[in-house]
Scaffold this active site. Structure first.
Site, PDB file in Angstrom:
ATOM      1  CE1 TYR A  97      -3.889  -1.684   0.310  1.00 27.07           C
ATOM      2  CE2 TYR A  97      -3.701  -2.519   3.000  1.00 27.07           C
ATOM      3  CZ  TYR A  97      -4.747  -2.516   1.613  1.00 27.07           C
ATOM      4  OH  TYR A  97      -5.577  -3.189   1.572  1.00 27.07           O
ATOM      5  CG  ASP A 139      -9.334  -3.737  -4.436  1.00 33.33           C
ATOM      6  OD1 ASP A 139      -8.584  -3.095  -2.768  1.00 33.33           O
ATOM      7  OD2 ASP A 139      -9.113  -4.879  -4.223  1.00 33.33           O
ATOM      8  CG  HIS A 192      -9.933  -5.249  -0.611  1.00 32.19           C
ATOM      9  ND1 HIS A 192      -8.379  -4.206  -0.721  1.00 32.19           N
ATOM     10  CD2 HIS A 192      -9.604  -5.344   0.525  1.00 32.19           C
ATOM     11  CE1 HIS A 192      -7.633  -4.382  -0.116  1.00 32.19           C
ATOM     12  NE2 HIS A 192      -8.409  -4.935   1.179  1.00 32.19           N
TER      13      HIS A 192
END
Ligand code: FNR
Length: 388
Positions: free
Chosen positions: A134, A163, A277
């Site tokens: 991330y 996402d 996700h």
């Protein structure tokens, strides 16, 4: 628990649910808004029918394949999921042990509760991992992590998750915020654990949320603090190229348009993961099988340029073979691994993989297929899905 008596992934989830803290359960179980995408991820597979061929010798069955050129014994990998030590002290290291046993690949979350060094420390030479990124608003933090990852030869690629630039609204997680308040809400990486940090099962329970953290809406939101919302095709991939030599897998693609764009970035981008996700980001986003079908229809050349993997809602070997028949090269499980840990640490994760492997073999044999590469469109009837 007597693991042999747990026959399927739902049995394992049931046992784990009783054993882990309510807060851990709420974080793992939760999905956005009305959980529509989470449920659809699973039920979409039920709408696909299999087309078994008979009079085929099914004495032999080989589930091995490759993922980005890395040999794996099963086409099933463990998806990156944060905070495994909420379920069991074995944590992400325990998942690695189970993956070693079954020759499965593991993707390590940016928000894992153990450091990457701790997770891969007992991995064998054959074992392969991906590290999920991330991108942080403070790019220096991500750059430092990428430099650490470069020193771990077991990590073969970077999985960039796209996402969830902001967290979804996960109400189970938010509601359980006052239960078990001494539980961790910061990952090993957020805590700044360095390569030299010794494996310490307590580490995951030591960190309390700073900057609002837990009290501002559950574990999910606390973990997202610092995650950059400003990623773009134009700016992020060139930045990443400067900071890693590893191939990139883009995770969280949900449309054929984005799958096509990703394929234009080969060879830097070598794979995509079709995923919503686990229903935890955009509720009512499509399950991966819908996106697989879209790609088949509008830009099938994507399958030749990059590997396409899927995750979300996988509970049975039949789900695995359906995804593979539609063109997926790898199939990920997220919650199942966490619930396996919750049920019985590393042995529980091994049981999850054992069940999925055995079910996949049975499904292949009943379909009349000996090797993974033989699976194709001829094995599925997707008419019920295409009516949508
Ligand atoms: C996730 N997922 C996830 N994805 C990611 O890229 N980075 C992460 O840190 C996490 N963390 C995370 C935590 C928990 C508790 C869950 C359940 C999921 C999403 C994960 O990689 C995967 O896409 C889904 O879990 C797949 O759906 P199933 O198998 O859980 O239905």
């Amino acid at each position: 628990p007597d693991l042999e008596s747990l026959l399927n992934l739902d049995d394992i989830e049931e046992v784990a649910t009783k054993q882990i803290s309510h807060k851990a359960w709420a974080y793992y179980y939760s999905a956005s808004d009305d959980l529509h995408s989470k449920q659809l991820n699973n039920t979409a597979y039920r709408q696909i029918l299999l087309r078994p061929r008979v009079f085929v010798d099914c004495t032999n069955c080989d589930t091995s394949t490759t993922l980005l050129g890395n040999k794996v014994n099963i086409p099933i990998y463990v998806s990156p999921a944060a905070m495994a030590r909420l379920a069991h002290p074995d944590g992400e290291w325990g998942i690695a042990q189970a993956c070693a046993q079954f020759g499965a690949m593991q993707l390590i979350s940016n928000n894992a509760s153990m450091t990457p060094e701790q997770i891969v420390k007992d991995a064998g030479p054959e074992q392969s991992f991906g590290w999920q990124l991330y991108v942080q608003t403070d790019r220096k933090k991500s750059e430092a992590m990428l430099a650490r990852i470069a020193k771990l030869p077991q990590i073969k690629f970077i999985c960039l998750t796209l996402d969830a630039p902001v967290p979804g609204k996960r109400e189970h997680d938010e509601k359980s915020k006052n239960v078990g308040s001494n539980l961790p809400v910061r990952s090993a990486v957020q805590d700044g654990s360095s390569a030299s940090t010794s494996p310490n099962p307590k580490a995951a329970t030591a960190g309390q949320a700073k900057e609002g953290g837990e009290s501002s809406g559950g574990v999910g939101k606390a973990l997202f603090m610092g995650t950059a919302p400003d990623l773009t095709w134009k700016t992020t991939l060139p930045w990443l190229a400067k900071h890693t030599k590893l191939p990139i897998v883009l995770k969280g693609l949900q449309t054929h348009e984005d799958a096509y764009l990703a394929s234009l970035h080969a060879p830097q981008v070598q794979g995509i993961i079709l995923s919503n996700h686990g229903g935890r980001a955009m509720d009512t986003a499509p399950p991966a099988v819908h996106t697989l079908l879209e790609i088949r229809k509008y830009c099938p050349e994507v399958f030749d340029k990059i590997e396409v993997w899927v995750d979300g809602g996988i509970k049975r070997g039949t789900d695995v073979v359906k995804a593979l028949a539609l063109g997926a090269k790898g199939v990920g499980v997220g919650r199942a691994a966490l619930f396996g840990l919750g049920a019985s640490g590393k042995e529980g994760v091994a049981r999850v993989l054992e069940i999925l492997k055995a079910e996949t073999e049975t499904a292949m044999r009943l379909l009349g297929v000996e090797k993974i590469e033989q699976l194709g469109l001829q094995h599925v009837n997707t008419r019920a899905l295409e009516r949508d």
